[in-house]
Design a protein around this motif. Sequence first.
Motif, PDB file in Angstrom:
ATOM      1  N   GLU A 245       4.358   3.378  -0.300  1.00  5.13           N
ATOM      2  CA  GLU A 245       4.965   4.022  -1.471  1.00  5.13           C
ATOM      3  C   GLU A 245       4.027   3.975  -2.681  1.00  5.13           C
ATOM      4  N   LEU A 246       3.385   2.830  -2.869  1.00  3.74           N
ATOM      5  CA  LEU A 246       2.482   2.685  -4.022  1.00  3.74           C
ATOM      6  C   LEU A 246       1.252   3.578  -3.848  1.00  3.74           C
ATOM      7  N   THR A 247       0.700   3.566  -2.636  1.00  2.00           N
ATOM      8  CA  THR A 247      -0.514   4.370  -2.373  1.00  2.00           C
ATOM      9  C   THR A 247      -0.218   5.857  -2.582  1.00  2.00           C
ATOM     10  N   LYS A 248       0.952   6.281  -2.052  1.00  3.95           N
ATOM     11  CA  LYS A 248       1.355   7.679  -2.192  1.00  3.95           C
ATOM     12  C   LYS A 248       1.420   8.111  -3.660  1.00  3.95           C
ATOM     13  N   ASN A 249       1.705   7.140  -4.515  1.00  3.63           N
ATOM     14  CA  ASN A 249       1.842   7.446  -5.942  1.00  3.63           C
ATOM     15  C   ASN A 249       0.561   7.154  -6.737  1.00  3.63           C
ATOM     16  N   GLY A 250      -0.550   7.102  -6.029  1.00  2.00           N
ATOM     17  CA  GLY A 250      -1.842   7.027  -6.724  1.00  2.00           C
ATOM     18  C   GLY A 250      -2.290   5.641  -7.166  1.00  2.00           C
ATOM     19  N   ILE A 251      -1.659   4.593  -6.647  1.00  2.00           N
ATOM     20  CA  ILE A 251      -2.084   3.234  -7.015  1.00  2.00           C
ATOM     21  C   ILE A 251      -3.197   2.782  -6.063  1.00  2.00           C
ATOM     22  N   ASN A 252      -4.274   2.221  -6.604  1.00  2.00           N
ATOM     23  CA  ASN A 252      -5.317   1.627  -5.752  1.00  2.00           C
ATOM     24  C   ASN A 252      -4.865   0.227  -5.364  1.00  2.00           C
TER      25      ASN A 252
END
Length: 387
Positions: free
Chosen positions: A52-59
Amino acid sequence: MVIFSMPRRIAYNVNASEELLNLSTMLNLKNFLIVTDKIIEKTDSFVSLVNELTKNGINIKVYSEIIPEPNIDIVNKIIESMGGYVPDLIVSIGGGSVIDVSKILRAKILRPDINSQDISPFLSLNIENKKPLLVVIPTTSGTGSDASFAYVLKIKENNNEIKYASGNYELVPYESILDITFLKTLPKKQLIITAIDGLANDLEGIVAINSNPLTEGLAIQSARMFFKYLPDAVMTRSDESLANLHLAATLSGIAFSNSGVGLVHAIAHPLGSLFDIPHGMAVSIIMPYVIEYNYKSDFARSKYDEIKIVLEKIDGFQERNNLKDHLIDLYNKIGQPLRLRDIGIDKNNYMRKIEEITELALRDPDLAFNPITPSFEEIKELLSKIY
Ligand SMILES: [Fe+2]
Protein backbone atom coordinates in the motif's frame (compact mmCIF):
# COMPACT_ATOMS: atom_id res chain seq x y z
CA MET A 1 9.25 19.53 39.38
CA VAL A 2 7.33 16.77 37.64
CA ILE A 3 7.83 16.03 33.94
CA PHE A 4 5.24 13.94 32.11
CA SER A 5 6.02 12.64 28.64
CA MET A 6 4.01 10.80 26.00
CA PRO A 7 3.88 10.47 22.19
CA ARG A 8 2.66 13.49 20.27
CA ARG A 9 0.00 11.43 18.45
CA ILE A 10 -1.79 8.20 19.29
CA ALA A 11 -3.94 6.73 16.51
CA TYR A 12 -6.22 3.84 17.41
CA ASN A 13 -8.95 1.92 15.60
CA VAL A 14 -6.97 2.75 12.45
CA ASN A 15 -5.54 1.08 9.43
CA ALA A 16 -1.77 1.52 9.76
CA SER A 17 -1.06 2.20 6.08
CA GLU A 18 -3.77 4.88 5.90
CA GLU A 19 -2.38 6.59 8.98
CA LEU A 20 1.20 6.43 7.65
CA LEU A 21 0.04 8.00 4.39
CA ASN A 22 -1.72 10.75 6.37
CA LEU A 23 1.48 11.42 8.22
CA SER A 24 3.49 11.38 5.01
CA THR A 25 1.25 14.10 3.54
CA MET A 26 1.11 16.12 6.73
CA LEU A 27 4.84 16.20 7.38
CA ASN A 28 6.18 15.63 3.86
CA LEU A 29 7.81 12.27 4.62
CA LYS A 30 8.71 10.10 1.64
CA ASN A 31 11.60 7.82 2.63
CA PHE A 32 10.67 5.21 5.21
CA LEU A 33 12.94 2.77 7.00
CA ILE A 34 10.87 -0.09 8.40
CA VAL A 35 12.43 -1.95 11.33
CA THR A 36 10.90 -5.31 12.21
CA ASP A 37 11.64 -9.02 12.68
CA LYS A 38 11.54 -12.04 10.39
CA ILE A 39 8.23 -13.39 11.72
CA ILE A 40 6.32 -10.14 11.25
CA GLU A 41 7.91 -9.57 7.85
CA LYS A 42 6.17 -12.73 6.59
CA THR A 43 2.67 -11.83 7.81
CA ASP A 44 -0.08 -10.75 5.41
CA SER A 45 -0.58 -7.55 7.40
CA PHE A 46 3.05 -6.56 6.84
CA VAL A 47 3.07 -7.44 3.14
CA SER A 48 -0.10 -5.48 2.45
CA LEU A 49 1.17 -2.49 4.43
CA VAL A 50 4.37 -2.34 2.34
CA ASN A 51 2.39 -2.77 -0.92
CA GLU A 52 0.00 0.00 0.00
CA LEU A 53 2.80 2.42 0.88
CA THR A 54 4.83 1.61 -2.24
CA LYS A 55 1.76 2.03 -4.44
CA ASN A 56 1.39 5.52 -3.01
CA GLY A 57 4.91 6.61 -3.90
CA ILE A 58 6.70 5.98 -0.59
CA ASN A 59 10.32 4.76 -0.82
CA ILE A 60 10.85 1.86 1.54
CA LYS A 61 13.82 0.06 2.97
CA VAL A 62 13.18 -2.83 5.35
CA TYR A 63 15.50 -4.09 8.09
CA SER A 64 14.05 -7.30 9.50
CA GLU A 65 16.95 -8.92 11.35
CA ILE A 66 15.89 -7.96 14.88
CA ILE A 67 16.15 -10.98 17.18
CA PRO A 68 14.50 -11.25 20.63
CA GLU A 69 16.46 -9.47 23.39
CA PRO A 70 19.05 -7.91 21.05
CA ASN A 71 22.33 -6.28 21.97
CA ILE A 72 22.35 -2.48 21.69
CA ASP A 73 25.19 -2.70 19.12
CA ILE A 74 22.71 -3.99 16.53
CA VAL A 75 22.01 -0.34 15.68
CA ASN A 76 25.48 -0.04 14.10
CA LYS A 77 24.70 -3.04 11.86
CA ILE A 78 21.40 -1.46 10.80
CA ILE A 79 23.12 1.81 9.93
CA GLU A 80 25.76 -0.08 7.88
CA SER A 81 23.05 -2.05 6.07
CA MET A 82 21.33 1.20 5.05
CA GLY A 83 24.21 1.90 2.63
CA GLY A 84 23.72 5.68 2.62
CA TYR A 85 19.88 5.58 2.50
CA VAL A 86 18.58 8.65 4.35
CA PRO A 87 15.16 7.96 5.91
CA ASP A 88 12.88 10.76 7.03
CA LEU A 89 10.72 8.31 8.99
CA ILE A 90 11.54 5.15 10.94
CA VAL A 91 8.53 2.84 11.16
CA SER A 92 9.05 0.33 13.94
CA ILE A 93 6.75 -2.71 13.69
CA GLY A 94 7.10 -5.25 16.49
CA GLY A 95 7.23 -5.95 20.20
CA GLY A 96 9.50 -4.44 22.84
CA SER A 97 12.81 -5.53 21.29
CA VAL A 98 12.07 -4.05 17.86
CA ILE A 99 10.73 -0.82 19.37
CA ASP A 100 13.62 -0.33 21.78
CA VAL A 101 16.21 -0.89 19.04
CA SER A 102 14.37 1.65 16.87
CA LYS A 103 14.57 4.31 19.58
CA ILE A 104 18.34 3.94 19.88
CA LEU A 105 18.70 3.66 16.10
CA ARG A 106 17.03 7.03 15.57
CA ALA A 107 19.20 8.65 18.24
CA LYS A 108 22.33 7.13 16.71
CA ILE A 109 21.43 8.26 13.16
CA LEU A 110 20.95 11.83 14.45
CA ARG A 111 23.84 11.75 16.91
CA PRO A 112 26.59 9.49 15.50
CA ASP A 113 29.01 11.11 17.96
CA ILE A 114 27.23 9.54 20.95
CA ASN A 115 27.94 6.05 22.27
CA SER A 116 24.57 4.18 22.39
CA GLN A 117 25.25 2.92 25.90
CA ASP A 118 25.66 6.47 27.18
CA ILE A 119 22.04 7.39 26.35
CA SER A 120 20.50 8.05 29.76
CA PRO A 121 17.93 10.45 31.24
CA PHE A 122 20.77 12.87 32.05
CA LEU A 123 22.03 13.40 28.50
CA SER A 124 20.75 16.18 26.28
CA LEU A 125 20.40 14.68 22.79
CA ASN A 126 18.88 17.70 20.96
CA ILE A 127 17.02 15.44 18.52
CA GLU A 128 13.43 16.33 19.33
CA ASN A 129 11.29 16.85 16.19
CA LYS A 130 14.27 16.18 13.92
CA LYS A 131 13.97 13.77 10.99
CA PRO A 132 13.96 10.83 10.88
CA LEU A 133 10.98 10.83 13.19
CA LEU A 134 9.94 7.56 14.82
CA VAL A 135 6.49 6.02 14.64
CA VAL A 136 5.66 2.70 16.21
CA ILE A 137 3.15 0.01 15.26
CA PRO A 138 3.17 -2.36 18.26
CA THR A 139 2.40 -6.02 17.51
CA THR A 140 1.86 -7.05 21.14
CA SER A 141 -0.37 -5.43 23.76
CA GLY A 142 1.68 -4.95 26.87
CA THR A 143 5.21 -3.61 26.68
CA GLY A 144 4.01 0.00 26.43
CA SER A 145 7.32 0.81 24.78
CA ASP A 146 5.46 2.51 21.92
CA ALA A 147 4.50 5.24 24.37
CA SER A 148 7.55 5.53 26.59
CA PHE A 149 11.01 7.07 26.73
CA ALA A 150 12.50 3.85 28.10
CA TYR A 151 14.45 1.02 26.52
CA VAL A 152 15.70 -2.38 27.68
CA LEU A 153 18.52 -3.86 25.60
CA LYS A 154 21.52 -6.07 26.21
CA ILE A 155 24.95 -4.56 26.69
CA LYS A 156 28.40 -6.07 27.26
CA GLU A 157 29.76 -5.83 30.78
CA ASN A 158 32.99 -7.61 31.78
CA ASN A 159 32.66 -10.10 28.91
CA ASN A 160 29.06 -10.91 29.89
CA GLU A 161 25.90 -9.75 28.18
CA ILE A 162 23.49 -8.18 30.65
CA LYS A 163 20.06 -6.62 30.24
CA TYR A 164 20.31 -2.88 30.60
CA ALA A 165 17.35 -0.57 31.17
CA SER A 166 17.56 3.17 30.65
CA GLY A 167 15.84 5.97 28.74
CA ASN A 168 15.73 9.57 27.66
CA TYR A 169 12.75 11.88 27.13
CA GLU A 170 13.87 12.54 23.55
CA LEU A 171 13.43 8.85 22.70
CA VAL A 172 9.62 9.00 23.05
CA PRO A 173 8.16 8.01 19.65
CA TYR A 174 6.42 10.74 17.66
CA GLU A 175 3.37 8.55 17.17
CA SER A 176 1.97 5.21 18.23
CA ILE A 177 -0.32 3.58 15.65
CA LEU A 178 -2.61 0.91 17.09
CA ASP A 179 -3.80 -1.36 14.28
CA ILE A 180 -5.23 -4.64 15.54
CA THR A 181 -4.56 -6.57 12.32
CA PHE A 182 -1.02 -7.04 13.63
CA LEU A 183 -2.36 -8.74 16.78
CA LYS A 184 -4.34 -11.41 14.98
CA THR A 185 -1.39 -13.74 14.40
CA LEU A 186 0.05 -13.35 17.90
CA PRO A 187 0.16 -16.77 19.66
CA LYS A 188 -2.24 -17.06 22.61
CA LYS A 189 0.50 -17.43 25.22
CA GLN A 190 2.22 -14.29 23.94
CA LEU A 191 -1.06 -12.38 23.97
CA ILE A 192 -1.62 -13.34 27.61
CA ILE A 193 1.82 -12.71 29.05
CA THR A 194 2.35 -9.40 27.30
CA ALA A 195 -1.05 -8.19 28.49
CA ILE A 196 -0.34 -9.31 32.06
CA ASP A 197 2.93 -7.38 31.89
CA GLY A 198 0.94 -4.30 30.89
CA LEU A 199 -1.46 -4.90 33.78
CA ALA A 200 1.49 -5.30 36.16
CA ASN A 201 2.84 -1.96 34.96
CA ASP A 202 -0.51 -0.40 35.92
CA LEU A 203 -0.90 -2.07 39.31
CA GLU A 204 2.70 -1.30 40.25
CA GLY A 205 2.61 2.22 38.84
CA ILE A 206 -0.49 3.19 40.82
CA VAL A 207 1.29 2.55 44.13
CA ALA A 208 4.79 3.62 42.98
CA ILE A 209 6.27 6.52 44.91
CA ASN A 210 6.42 8.68 41.75
CA SER A 211 2.75 8.12 40.95
CA ASN A 212 0.88 11.37 40.29
CA PRO A 213 -2.67 12.30 39.17
CA LEU A 214 -1.74 12.03 35.48
CA THR A 215 -0.23 8.56 35.77
CA GLU A 216 -2.83 7.31 38.23
CA GLY A 217 -5.78 8.24 36.01
CA LEU A 218 -4.30 6.47 33.02
CA ALA A 219 -3.20 3.40 35.01
CA ILE A 220 -6.62 2.88 36.62
CA GLN A 221 -8.37 3.15 33.26
CA SER A 222 -5.83 0.83 31.65
CA ALA A 223 -6.12 -1.78 34.44
CA ARG A 224 -9.91 -1.69 34.12
CA MET A 225 -9.62 -2.35 30.38
CA PHE A 226 -7.15 -5.24 30.82
CA PHE A 227 -9.43 -6.94 33.37
CA LYS A 228 -12.50 -6.38 31.22
CA TYR A 229 -11.18 -7.33 27.78
CA LEU A 230 -8.35 -9.84 28.30
CA PRO A 231 -10.61 -12.89 28.88
CA ASP A 232 -12.60 -12.13 25.73
CA ALA A 233 -9.46 -11.42 23.71
CA VAL A 234 -8.04 -14.82 24.75
CA MET A 235 -11.25 -16.68 24.00
CA THR A 236 -12.64 -14.99 20.90
CA ARG A 237 -10.08 -12.49 19.62
CA SER A 238 -12.98 -10.20 18.81
CA ASP A 239 -12.03 -6.90 17.23
CA GLU A 240 -13.53 -5.03 20.17
CA SER A 241 -11.48 -6.92 22.76
CA LEU A 242 -8.23 -6.61 20.78
CA ALA A 243 -8.73 -2.89 20.16
CA ASN A 244 -9.33 -2.25 23.87
CA LEU A 245 -6.40 -4.41 24.93
CA HIS A 246 -4.14 -2.59 22.51
CA LEU A 247 -5.19 0.81 23.80
CA ALA A 248 -4.89 -0.36 27.43
CA ALA A 249 -1.27 -1.32 26.75
CA THR A 250 -0.43 2.10 25.36
CA LEU A 251 -2.14 3.86 28.28
CA SER A 252 -0.15 1.63 30.60
CA GLY A 253 3.10 2.53 28.81
CA ILE A 254 2.46 6.24 29.26
CA ALA A 255 1.51 5.74 32.90
CA PHE A 256 4.28 3.49 34.17
CA SER A 257 7.10 5.16 32.27
CA ASN A 258 6.22 8.35 34.15
CA SER A 259 5.50 6.77 37.55
CA GLY A 260 7.99 3.92 37.77
CA VAL A 261 7.14 0.34 38.71
CA GLY A 262 8.29 -1.58 41.82
CA LEU A 263 8.95 -4.87 43.59
CA VAL A 264 7.19 -7.08 41.00
CA HIS A 265 9.65 -5.92 38.35
CA ALA A 266 12.63 -5.92 40.74
CA ILE A 267 12.03 -9.65 41.35
CA ALA A 268 10.93 -10.52 37.80
CA HIS A 269 14.17 -9.24 36.25
CA PRO A 270 16.59 -11.64 38.02
CA LEU A 271 13.99 -14.45 38.13
CA GLY A 272 13.45 -14.17 34.39
CA SER A 273 17.10 -14.03 33.45
CA LEU A 274 18.33 -16.82 35.79
CA PHE A 275 15.61 -19.26 34.73
CA ASP A 276 15.00 -18.09 31.19
CA ILE A 277 11.36 -17.25 31.94
CA PRO A 278 9.76 -14.71 29.57
CA HIS A 279 9.38 -11.32 31.28
CA GLY A 280 5.56 -11.31 31.20
CA MET A 281 5.42 -14.80 32.73
CA ALA A 282 7.85 -13.93 35.55
CA VAL A 283 5.87 -10.76 36.28
CA SER A 284 2.60 -12.65 36.18
CA ILE A 285 3.67 -15.26 38.74
CA ILE A 286 5.17 -12.88 41.28
CA MET A 287 2.52 -10.13 41.06
CA PRO A 288 -0.30 -11.56 43.27
CA TYR A 289 2.16 -12.18 46.11
CA VAL A 290 3.75 -8.74 45.89
CA ILE A 291 0.30 -7.14 45.96
CA GLU A 292 -0.50 -9.13 49.09
CA TYR A 293 2.81 -7.98 50.61
CA ASN A 294 2.28 -4.31 49.67
CA TYR A 295 -1.04 -4.28 51.53
CA LYS A 296 1.16 -3.57 54.58
CA SER A 297 1.47 -0.01 53.27
CA ASP A 298 -1.53 2.23 54.07
CA PHE A 299 -0.92 4.15 50.84
CA ALA A 300 -0.89 0.97 48.72
CA ARG A 301 -3.92 -0.42 50.55
CA SER A 302 -6.01 2.68 49.80
CA LYS A 303 -5.02 2.64 46.10
CA TYR A 304 -5.64 -1.11 45.69
CA ASP A 305 -9.04 -0.71 47.32
CA GLU A 306 -9.94 2.04 44.85
CA ILE A 307 -9.12 -0.30 41.95
CA LYS A 308 -11.07 -3.11 43.61
CA ILE A 309 -14.19 -0.93 43.53
CA VAL A 310 -13.61 -0.08 39.85
CA LEU A 311 -13.23 -3.78 38.99
CA GLU A 312 -16.38 -4.77 40.84
CA LYS A 313 -18.36 -2.54 38.47
CA ILE A 314 -17.32 -4.73 35.51
CA ASP A 315 -19.89 -7.33 34.41
CA GLY A 316 -19.01 -10.81 35.62
CA PHE A 317 -16.75 -9.64 38.46
CA GLN A 318 -17.65 -10.62 41.98
CA GLU A 319 -16.91 -8.81 45.18
CA ARG A 320 -13.59 -9.89 46.62
CA ASN A 321 -11.66 -9.24 49.82
CA ASN A 322 -8.65 -7.78 48.10
CA LEU A 323 -7.02 -7.03 44.78
CA LYS A 324 -4.94 -10.22 44.86
CA ASP A 325 -8.13 -12.29 44.70
CA HIS A 326 -9.33 -10.35 41.66
CA LEU A 327 -6.06 -11.08 39.95
CA ILE A 328 -6.35 -14.79 40.72
CA ASP A 329 -9.92 -14.77 39.33
CA LEU A 330 -8.52 -13.27 36.13
CA TYR A 331 -5.73 -15.87 35.91
CA ASN A 332 -8.27 -18.66 36.37
CA LYS A 333 -10.45 -17.22 33.60
CA ILE A 334 -7.57 -17.17 31.10
CA GLY A 335 -5.78 -20.35 32.26
CA GLN A 336 -2.69 -18.54 33.52
CA PRO A 337 -0.45 -20.58 35.90
CA LEU A 338 -0.07 -19.37 39.48
CA ARG A 339 3.18 -20.96 40.56
CA LEU A 340 6.66 -21.69 39.20
CA ARG A 341 6.12 -25.43 39.60
CA ASP A 342 3.34 -25.15 37.01
CA ILE A 343 5.74 -23.88 34.35
CA GLY A 344 8.32 -26.65 34.74
CA ILE A 345 10.93 -24.99 36.98
CA ASP A 346 12.98 -27.60 38.87
CA LYS A 347 12.47 -27.25 42.63
CA ASN A 348 16.01 -28.03 43.84
CA ASN A 349 17.62 -25.82 41.26
CA TYR A 350 15.23 -22.99 42.16
CA MET A 351 15.72 -23.31 45.92
CA ARG A 352 19.50 -23.17 45.44
CA LYS A 353 19.18 -19.85 43.66
CA ILE A 354 16.68 -18.10 45.91
CA GLU A 355 19.32 -16.08 47.78
CA GLU A 356 20.97 -14.98 44.54
CA ILE A 357 17.63 -13.76 43.15
CA THR A 358 16.96 -11.95 46.43
CA GLU A 359 20.31 -10.14 46.30
CA LEU A 360 19.78 -9.11 42.69
CA ALA A 361 16.21 -7.94 43.42
CA LEU A 362 17.49 -5.75 46.25
CA ARG A 363 19.91 -4.10 43.80
CA ASP A 364 17.35 -3.65 41.01
CA PRO A 365 16.67 0.05 40.29
CA ASP A 366 12.88 -0.53 40.10
CA LEU A 367 12.80 -1.42 43.81
CA ALA A 368 13.29 2.24 44.71
CA PHE A 369 9.75 3.03 43.50
CA ASN A 370 7.95 0.39 45.58
CA PRO A 371 5.78 1.90 48.34
CA ILE A 372 7.61 -0.13 51.01
CA THR A 373 11.16 -1.46 51.06
CA PRO A 374 11.30 -5.17 51.78
CA SER A 375 14.06 -6.84 53.78
CA PHE A 376 16.21 -9.69 52.48
CA GLU A 377 14.11 -12.18 54.47
CA GLU A 378 10.83 -10.76 53.15
CA ILE A 379 11.89 -11.16 49.51
CA LYS A 380 13.13 -14.68 50.24
CA GLU A 381 9.75 -15.51 51.73
CA LEU A 382 7.93 -14.16 48.64
CA LEU A 383 10.18 -16.28 46.45
CA SER A 384 9.40 -19.39 48.48
CA LYS A 385 5.67 -18.73 48.21
CA ILE A 386 5.71 -18.55 44.42
CA TYR A 387 7.10 -22.06 43.97
FE1 LIG B 1 7.26 -5.14 32.58
